[in-house]
Design a protein around this motif. Structure first.
Motif, PDB file in Angstrom:
ATOM      1  N   ARG A  15       0.863  -1.190   0.000  1.00 61.28           N
ATOM      2  CA  ARG A  15       0.000   0.000   0.000  1.00 61.28           C
ATOM      3  C   ARG A  15       0.891   1.229   0.000  1.00 61.28           C
ATOM      4  NH1 ARG A  15      -5.467  -0.525   1.804  1.00 61.28           N
ATOM      5  NH2 ARG A  15      -6.077  -2.741   1.949  1.00 61.28           N
ATOM      6  N   VAL A  20      -5.049  10.403  -6.418  1.00 62.67           N
ATOM      7  CA  VAL A  20      -5.698  10.129  -7.699  1.00 62.67           C
ATOM      8  C   VAL A  20      -6.915  11.043  -7.764  1.00 62.67           C
ATOM      9  CG1 VAL A  20      -6.777   8.413  -9.191  1.00 62.67           C
ATOM     10  CG2 VAL A  20      -4.902   7.733  -7.663  1.00 62.67           C
ATOM     11  N   VAL A  47      -5.709   4.417 -12.544  1.00 64.57           N
ATOM     12  CA  VAL A  47      -4.750   4.474 -11.441  1.00 64.57           C
ATOM     13  C   VAL A  47      -3.329   4.567 -11.997  1.00 64.57           C
ATOM     14  CG1 VAL A  47      -3.909   3.312  -9.360  1.00 64.57           C
ATOM     15  CG2 VAL A  47      -6.324   3.116 -10.018  1.00 64.57           C
ATOM     16  N   LEU A  51      -0.659   7.845 -11.509  1.00 63.53           N
ATOM     17  CA  LEU A  51       0.662   7.713 -10.905  1.00 63.53           C
ATOM     18  C   LEU A  51       1.765   8.164 -11.859  1.00 63.53           C
ATOM     19  CD1 LEU A  51       0.226   4.255  -9.130  1.00 63.53           C
ATOM     20  CD2 LEU A  51       0.154   6.528  -8.085  1.00 63.53           C
ATOM     21  N   PHE A 146      -6.980   1.915  -6.338  1.00 65.61           N
ATOM     22  CA  PHE A 146      -6.866   3.078  -5.453  1.00 65.61           C
ATOM     23  C   PHE A 146      -8.104   3.143  -4.572  1.00 65.61           C
ATOM     24  CE2 PHE A 146      -7.776   7.596  -4.543  1.00 65.61           C
ATOM     25  CZ  PHE A 146      -6.647   7.898  -3.795  1.00 65.61           C
ATOM     26  N   ASP A 147      -7.855   3.249  -3.271  1.00 64.39           N
ATOM     27  CA  ASP A 147      -8.937   3.337  -2.290  1.00 64.39           C
ATOM     28  C   ASP A 147      -9.137   4.798  -1.911  1.00 64.39           C
ATOM     29  OD1 ASP A 147     -10.705   3.187  -0.213  1.00 64.39           O
ATOM     30  OD2 ASP A 147      -9.648   1.582   0.854  1.00 64.39           O
ATOM     31  N   GLU A 152      -4.935   5.421  -0.507  1.00 64.85           N
ATOM     32  CA  GLU A 152      -3.835   4.495  -0.764  1.00 64.85           C
ATOM     33  C   GLU A 152      -4.019   3.761  -2.089  1.00 64.85           C
ATOM     34  OE1 GLU A 152      -2.475   2.882   3.604  1.00 64.85           O
ATOM     35  OE2 GLU A 152      -4.336   2.076   2.750  1.00 64.85           O
ATOM     36  N   VAL A 153      -2.888   3.533  -2.766  1.00 60.13           N
ATOM     37  CA  VAL A 153      -2.867   2.598  -3.875  1.00 60.13           C
ATOM     38  C   VAL A 153      -2.611   1.217  -3.296  1.00 60.13           C
ATOM     39  CG1 VAL A 153      -1.618   1.853  -5.933  1.00 60.13           C
ATOM     40  CG2 VAL A 153      -2.100   4.269  -5.579  1.00 60.13           C
TER      41      VAL A 153
END
Length: 473
Positions: A15, A20, A47, A51, A146-147, A152-153
């Motif tokens: 993580r 994003v 995502v 990044l 991605f959350d 977090e990725v």
């Protein structure tokens, strides 16, 4: 696989805090999912792209939903958006709100339906974990999630390390379920400038015999997407070459090993030149502001402009290497390639004259206005501007011998004549022939073609000239 491994041999879940950005419409959809007790994750290319370009808002946002059954998900989304089902058993929902569209899906996983390598299926499973669902994706960099709740990725397959290293690596066995994924990997290499991991190259070579099962329209879809978007078309060719898939495109493969005169082409054989010319064509097309099919036409013509050398190259007794007539010889070869690959008529009809005419500025350095008018007509439906870009790509794809194209005077005269985008309109028309008492028939086409030739050479410059020319025939 990249990254540290768990006790089961898979990369350990990683993580990483990241940003994003999403639009208000995406936030509205995610809020509806959270409000119903679900967990919405952004997945796939959006995502990866966020990044790679920090601070940018990704397009084509895909959302995967955990913790909700299909009907509960549909009910929650229907309160804030228009929902349409695509695929079987709610596998994908197309959600439209505030002028934007999103693909929303429940977790899916691969299920074996038999003992054969192709006996697999993808099924919707609301209880599947992120690792199980992401395992079906093609490349590790496309298996990232991605959350938005935690910022977090979530990386289950080493995609973050591969993204940092510029590596394209297959996520797992699911890569083999669809042979088209080899061409997708080649496209990502061309778009991102990444290289394939040796294990993925080896797997792609194993999949090469399955090319025959890939529908032609899907093959063309990857070629078109590459030519319309890739900054590094040479990387596409390199991946095809190293995986053996280039053999499925024999007109392109045949360029390998065809020698060129090193005085004019120090970069190497025709394949090496085509690689560099394709990259130059992409750069020039971008500088000209071309997008979509317009860009694809220039890139493909730049890549294919010298395919005629595969049948016209000669090694002379004095050591010289020549390829006289390769421009004309290249037209039918390019036609065969584009047709076999599934290119639409709108692309084929523009690429072919660009291939055939790419040597004109080299053989005629000081053009007349008539020569410019004739060229503009021969290029239709391609344009003088596209021709200048392809000619520039040819000159810019020669390694240390690269230089600017000698098309400046051609474009100056085209601008004066108004033929940079379309040829000059015919002055003499069928109406004039009828009014002159001629009976319609096949001779009309012959007469009008001769009138056009006279117009292009400057004999006919007005309607009065045209009528006088007709009366004198």
């Amino acid at each position: 696989m990249g990254g540290d491994r768990s006790q089961h041999g898979h990369p350990a879940e990683v993580r990483r805090q990241a940003s994003v950005p999403t639009t208000a419409a995406a936030a509205r959809v995610l809020g509806a999912i959270t409000g119903a007790g679900g967990r919405g994750l952004l997945v796939g290319g959006c995502v990866r792209d966020a990044l790679l370009a920090p601070g940018s808002t990704p397009h084509d946002i895909d959302i995967e939903v955990y913790g909700l059954e299909p009907r509960a998900l549909v009910a929650a989304l229907s309160r804030v958006a228009h929902v349409a089902e695509v695929g079987r058993a709610f596998s994908v929902l197309v959600v439209r709100t505030q002028g934007e569209s999103f693909d929303v899906a429940l977790p899916r996983r691969m299920v074996r339906t038999g003992s054969g390598p192709d006996d697999v299926d993808v099924v919707v499973d609301p209880s599947a974990t992120l690792r199980e669902s992401s395992a079906r994706r093609d490349l590790t960099i496309n298996a990232l999630a991605f959350d938005p709740a935690s910022g977090e990725v979530v990386d289950c397959w080493g995609g973050l390390a591969d993204l940092d290293a510029g590596i394209l690596r297959h996520t797992g066995p699911a890569f083999s379920a669809d042979p088209l994924r080899v061409l997708r990997a080649a496209r990502f290499a061309a778009q991102l400038g990444f290289t394939l991991d040796p294990s993925t190259v080896a797997l792609a070579r194993e999949l090469a015999p399955q090319f025959a099962v890939v529908p032609t329209e899907r093959v063309w879809g990857e070629w078109q997407a590459m030519a319309a978007t890739a900054a590094h078309p040479s990387a596409w060719l390199d991946v095809l070459d190293e995986t053996g898939w280039i053999e499925h495109f024999p007109e392109v493969a045949a360029q390998r090993g065809i020698a060129q005169d090193p005085r004019w082409h120090p970069e190497g054989d025709v394949f090496a030149h085509s690689r560099l010319a394709a990259d130059a064509g992409a750069r020039l097309a971008d500088e000209a502001g071309l997008t979509g099919e317009d860009r694809a036409v220039v890139v493909l013509a730049s890549m294919l402009h010298d395919v005629g050398k595969t049948v016209s190259t000669q090694h002379r007794a004095d050591g010289r290497i020549t390829s006289h007539g390769h421009d004309e010889a290249g037209r039918p070869i390019a036609h065969t390639f584009l047709s076999r690959t599934g290119a639409p008529r709108s692309v084929i009809e523009r690429v072919l004259p660009l291939v055939r005419e790419h040597m004109v500025a080299t053989t005629v350095r000081d053009p007349s206005a008539a020569a410019v008018r004739r060229l503009a007509r021969r290029l239709v439906p391609a344009t003088m501007l596209e021709w200048a870009l392809v000619t520039g790509a040819d000159r810019g794809g020669r390694g240390t011998a690269s230089g600017p194209a000698s098309t400046g005077r051609w474009l100056e005269l085209a601008e004066l004549a108004g033929t940079t985008r379309t040829p000059t309109a015919a002055i003499l028309t069928g109406r004039h022939l009828v009014e002159a008492g001629m009976t319609p028939g096949p001779h009309f086409a012959t007469t009008l073609a001769a009138a056009l030739a006279a117009q292009d050479t400057g004999v006919i410059t007005s309607e009065e000239d045209a009528l006088a020319w007709l009366a004198a025939r």
